[in-house]
Design a protein around this motif. Structure first.
Motif, PDB file in Angstrom:
ATOM      1  N   LEU A 247       0.606  -1.153   0.213  1.00  0.00           N
ATOM      2  CA  LEU A 247      -0.016   0.073   0.190  1.00  0.00           C
ATOM      3  C   LEU A 247       0.997   1.174  -0.022  1.00  0.00           C
ATOM      4  N   THR A 248       0.376   2.333  -1.177  1.00  0.00           N
ATOM      5  CA  THR A 248       0.981   3.269  -0.886  1.00  0.00           C
ATOM      6  C   THR A 248       0.916   4.104   0.308  1.00  0.00           C
ATOM      7  N   GLY A 249       1.473   5.294   0.444  1.00  0.00           N
ATOM      8  CA  GLY A 249       1.252   6.303   1.878  1.00  0.00           C
ATOM      9  C   GLY A 249      -0.200   6.917   1.576  1.00  0.00           C
ATOM     10  N   ARG A 250      -0.390   7.061   0.016  1.00  0.00           N
ATOM     11  CA  ARG A 250      -2.309   7.707   0.172  1.00  0.00           C
ATOM     12  C   ARG A 250      -3.068   6.525   0.492  1.00  0.00           C
ATOM     13  N   GLN A 251      -2.808   5.872   0.326  1.00  0.00           N
ATOM     14  CA  GLN A 251      -3.494   4.619   0.418  1.00  0.00           C
ATOM     15  C   GLN A 251      -3.591   3.847   1.668  1.00  0.00           C
ATOM     16  N   LYS A 252      -2.961   4.192   2.466  1.00  0.00           N
ATOM     17  CA  LYS A 252      -2.713   4.079   4.004  1.00  0.00           C
ATOM     18  C   LYS A 252      -3.602   4.732   4.644  1.00  0.00           C
ATOM     19  N   LEU A 253      -3.285   5.987   3.965  1.00  0.00           N
ATOM     20  CA  LEU A 253      -4.749   7.351   4.504  1.00  0.00           C
ATOM     21  C   LEU A 253      -5.952   7.383   4.275  1.00  0.00           C
ATOM     22  N   VAL A 254      -6.034   6.397   3.037  1.00  0.00           N
ATOM     23  CA  VAL A 254      -7.121   5.842   2.686  1.00  0.00           C
ATOM     24  C   VAL A 254      -8.093   4.693   3.932  1.00  0.00           C
ATOM     25  N   LEU A 255      -7.208   4.616   3.675  1.00  0.00           N
ATOM     26  CA  LEU A 255      -7.635   3.075   4.788  1.00  0.00           C
ATOM     27  C   LEU A 255      -8.035   3.651   6.370  1.00  0.00           C
ATOM     28  N   LEU A 256      -7.465   4.644   6.353  1.00  0.00           N
ATOM     29  CA  LEU A 256      -7.606   5.226   7.971  1.00  0.00           C
ATOM     30  C   LEU A 256      -8.632   5.698   8.300  1.00  0.00           C
ATOM     31  N   ILE A 257      -9.452   6.665   7.400  1.00  0.00           N
ATOM     32  CA  ILE A 257     -10.160   6.989   6.758  1.00  0.00           C
ATOM     33  C   ILE A 257     -11.449   6.201   6.978  1.00  0.00           C
ATOM     34  N   LEU A 258     -11.522   4.886   6.279  1.00  0.00           N
ATOM     35  CA  LEU A 258     -12.389   4.631   6.072  1.00  0.00           C
ATOM     36  C   LEU A 258     -12.506   3.789   7.576  1.00  0.00           C
ATOM     37  N   GLY A 260     -11.896   4.823  10.520  1.00  0.00           N
ATOM     38  CA  GLY A 260     -12.660   5.568  10.923  1.00  0.00           C
ATOM     39  C   GLY A 260     -13.547   6.080  11.001  1.00  0.00           C
ATOM     40  N   ALA A 261     -14.707   6.058   9.637  1.00  0.00           N
ATOM     41  CA  ALA A 261     -15.475   6.332   9.132  1.00  0.00           C
ATOM     42  C   ALA A 261     -16.306   4.708  10.219  1.00  0.00           C
ATOM     43  N   ILE A 262     -15.837   3.847   9.721  1.00  0.00           N
ATOM     44  CA  ILE A 262     -16.623   2.544  10.698  1.00  0.00           C
ATOM     45  C   ILE A 262     -16.672   2.515  12.220  1.00  0.00           C
ATOM     46  N   VAL A 263     -15.395   2.920  12.253  1.00  0.00           N
ATOM     47  CA  VAL A 263     -15.179   3.381  13.779  1.00  0.00           C
ATOM     48  C   VAL A 263     -16.390   4.651  14.581  1.00  0.00           C
ATOM     49  N   MET A 264     -17.157   5.759  13.419  1.00  0.00           N
ATOM     50  CA  MET A 264     -17.984   6.685  13.972  1.00  0.00           C
ATOM     51  C   MET A 264     -19.012   6.129  13.331  1.00  0.00           C
ATOM     52  N   LEU A 265     -19.409   5.070  12.995  1.00  0.00           N
ATOM     53  CA  LEU A 265     -20.446   4.423  12.673  1.00  0.00           C
ATOM     54  C   LEU A 265     -21.368   3.622  13.902  1.00  0.00           C
ATOM     55  N   GLU A 278     -28.062  10.036   8.983  1.00  0.00           N
ATOM     56  CA  GLU A 278     -26.803  10.134   8.719  1.00  0.00           C
ATOM     57  C   GLU A 278     -25.966   9.661   8.946  1.00  0.00           C
ATOM     58  N   ILE A 279     -26.521   7.642   8.702  1.00  0.00           N
ATOM     59  CA  ILE A 279     -24.893   7.599   7.747  1.00  0.00           C
ATOM     60  C   ILE A 279     -24.869   7.162   6.612  1.00  0.00           C
ATOM     61  N   ALA A 280     -26.347   7.518   5.397  1.00  0.00           N
ATOM     62  CA  ALA A 280     -26.036   8.502   4.553  1.00  0.00           C
ATOM     63  C   ALA A 280     -24.821   9.201   4.601  1.00  0.00           C
ATOM     64  N   GLY A 281     -24.720  10.458   5.545  1.00  0.00           N
ATOM     65  CA  GLY A 281     -23.929  11.292   5.254  1.00  0.00           C
ATOM     66  C   GLY A 281     -22.967  11.232   5.933  1.00  0.00           C
ATOM     67  N   LEU A 282     -22.651  10.334   6.084  1.00  0.00           N
ATOM     68  CA  LEU A 282     -21.104  10.030   7.202  1.00  0.00           C
ATOM     69  C   LEU A 282     -20.270   8.949   5.729  1.00  0.00           C
ATOM     70  N   PHE A 283     -21.057   8.186   5.207  1.00  0.00           N
ATOM     71  CA  PHE A 283     -20.219   7.787   3.959  1.00  0.00           C
ATOM     72  C   PHE A 283     -19.910   8.353   3.158  1.00  0.00           C
ATOM     73  N   LEU A 284     -20.745   9.113   2.736  1.00  0.00           N
ATOM     74  CA  LEU A 284     -20.494  10.080   1.051  1.00  0.00           C
ATOM     75  C   LEU A 284     -19.494  10.882   2.012  1.00  0.00           C
ATOM     76  N   LEU A 285     -19.457  11.732   3.139  1.00  0.00           N
ATOM     77  CA  LEU A 285     -17.893  12.075   3.580  1.00  0.00           C
ATOM     78  C   LEU A 285     -17.141  11.716   3.013  1.00  0.00           C
ATOM     79  N   MET A 286     -17.053   9.666   3.437  1.00  0.00           N
ATOM     80  CA  MET A 286     -16.119   9.319   3.482  1.00  0.00           C
ATOM     81  C   MET A 286     -15.320   8.583   2.000  1.00  0.00           C
ATOM     82  N   GLY A 287     -16.280   8.999   1.225  1.00  0.00           N
ATOM     83  CA  GLY A 287     -16.254   9.023  -0.359  1.00  0.00           C
ATOM     84  C   GLY A 287     -15.544  10.104  -0.757  1.00  0.00           C
ATOM     85  N   ILE A 288     -16.016  10.952  -0.256  1.00  0.00           N
ATOM     86  CA  ILE A 288     -15.205  12.484  -1.237  1.00  0.00           C
ATOM     87  C   ILE A 288     -13.915  12.711  -0.339  1.00  0.00           C
ATOM     88  N   LEU A 289     -13.523  12.060   0.987  1.00  0.00           N
ATOM     89  CA  LEU A 289     -12.440  12.464   1.425  1.00  0.00           C
ATOM     90  C   LEU A 289     -11.568  11.061   0.992  1.00  0.00           C
TER      91      LEU A 289
END
Length: 460
Positions: A247-258, A260-265, A278-289
């Motif tokens: 995994l590249t550095g960017r992809q590790k950051l993506v996994l961190l965002i994912l 984080g989204a699961i924990v927030m869920l 709220e869940i839809a909003g969370l995943f939309l934010l996750m996708g954009i980030l």
């Protein structure tokens, strides 16, 4: 052979027509409803009365589909937003890379992941009443299962069957057990030991069923019922996984965002009362980030989102069309008549069979009232006092409702979250039914056994 199997839309429209015809045959009637302490509108036992007929006309049949889609819009748009968000995530190739890494670490122990995950989802259903909230995991698990040598059906089953078993046999689900016990006026979450035993039995058999199928697919992919679709998915994934050593550095950051989204869920659902919005909003934010940190252009993010939505169009529409059945029954004022007739049939049974009769009634009603709390609000004010009259404890009446409400949730096309899960998995309802029906029959038989035992021991 496949061409002889009716399309799911053909099946649903046939049921809509049957429901519309029934409004000319079944006498219309309604129960009075009052608002309880929690704001739910519940039926008043003994208040059933006939009303003026409101038969469904020719155009009403077609208009019901629009009305049903409008009524199910929360689930439909939830499917699109979650699907589109994961479309962005998948386009970063991070899931494929992570799956490759996990599959290497799980080499030789692949089957262990199935019981571990199914126990996790079953606990989520049993303790928190999660259902719709878990289907997003399907998108993550299917690539993993394919990489481990299983198939899409296995990935979908781990989530849907695991969650459904937990929801069905829940020992402290606030949305089914909690609501039903509150209406039946018995202590909240009482009788838990019996339900925990039931949870263990249902889950053990379900894990065996899924692992037995997964083992066959692992040995020979020809046993997979989703083989054609899976081959297309593997062709897309394998080149990407082979090219990527880590995994590249960017992809590790993506996994961190994912992550984080699961924990927030988990926190949002358990602590803050989050639901679809709220869940839809969370995943939309996750996708954009994830798109931004992957250095995707905004146009590419938008295109990936649309592609994710596009693959789920049929599944989302099925949810709305299925809701039209309930619209027809309610508008035609025969839903309460059906309930009244079934309740009377149960009351006329010999005492020894009354509990099973309640169970059968709840099983049948779940095909037209897929909401657990909704079914509790309609049936428990009638079934609880009926149980008093015929010698069935209120706890047993709640158990009959709980099992009847839960088992068909991963079988009937009127179950919105289930159809959303199939849409995310890319599995047709017909294929799923062909695969799941033996387990559904086993669950129904187990339910009958546990309701009978509860009645014999005067379950409290």
């Amino acid at each position: 052979m496949a061409s002889r199997v009716p399309h799911v839309f053909v099946i649903l429209f046939s049921v809509i027509l049957l429901a519309a015809i029934s409004t000319y045959i079944v006498s219309p009637g309604e129960y009075d409803r009052v608002e309880d302490a929690n704001g739910r509108m519940i039926a008043v036992d003994g208040s059933y009365h006939t009303v003026e007929a409101d038969r469904i006309g020719f155009m009403d049949v077609f208009e019901s589909i629009y009305t049903g889609m409008n009524a199910a819009s929360d689930i439909i748009f939830y499917i699109f937003i979650v699907g589109g968000s994961f479309g962005i995530l998948l386009s970063t190739n991070v899931v494929q890379g992570a799956v490759g890494s996990i599959s290497r670490q799980m080499a030789g122990r692949e089957k262990l992941i199935i019981p571990v995950l199914m126990i996790f989802f079953a606990l989520a259903g049993a303790m928190l009443g999660l259902a719709e909230e878990t289907i997003a995991y399907i998108t993550i698990l299917i690539p993993l299962m394919l990489r481990l040598g299983f198939d899409s059906m296995t990935g979908a089953a781990v989530v849907l069957v695991g969650t459904s078993v937990g929801f069905t046999t829940a020992f402290m689900n606030p949305f089914t057990v909690g609501v039903a016990q509150g209406i039946a006026q018995i202590p909240l979450f009482s009788g838990m030991t019996f339900r925990i035993v039931m949870w263990v039995v249902f889950l053990a058999i379900s894990i065996w069923y899924v692992m037995r199928y997964a083992s066959k697919v692992k040995k020979d992919s020809k046993h997979s019922v989703t083989l054609e679709n899976d081959l297309e998915l593997k062709n897309k994934q394998e080149p990407e996984q082979q090219e990527q050593a880590g995994l590249t550095g960017r992809q590790k950051l993506v996994l961190l965002i994912l992550a984080g989204a699961i924990v927030m869920l988990a926190i949002g659902v358990t602590q803050w009362g989050w639901y679809l919005t709220e869940i839809a909003g969370l995943f939309l934010l996750m996708g954009i980030l994830t798109g931004i940190v992957s250095n995707m252009s905004f146009n590419k993010i938008a295109e990936s989102f649309i592609e994710g939505c596009r693959t789920l169009v049929m599944g989302a529409l099925v949810v709305g069309v299925a809701r039209a059945i309930l619209v027809i029954l309610q508008d035609g004022k025969i839903l309460d008549t059906i309930l009244y007739g079934l309740a009377n049939a149960v009351g006329s049974l010999p005492t020894a069979l009354t509990a099973i009769g309640m169970y059968i009634v709840q099983c049948l009603l779940n095909y037209i009232i897929p909401s657990g709390s909704g079914q509790a609000a309609v049936t428990m004010p009638i079934m609880a006092p009926l149980g008093d009259l015929v010698g069935v404890t209120r706890q047993t009446a709640v158990l009959a409702f709980q099992l009847g409400d839960g088992i068909s949730n991963i079988f009937t096309p009127t179950s919105g979250y289930f159809m959303a899960g199939l849409a995310l998995a890319g599995i047709s309802w017909i294929k799923w039914v062909k695969w799941i029906w033996p387990l559904i029959l086993i669950h129904y038989a187990l339910g009958a056994v546990f309701v009978t035992i509860a009645h014999l021991i005067a379950y409290q």
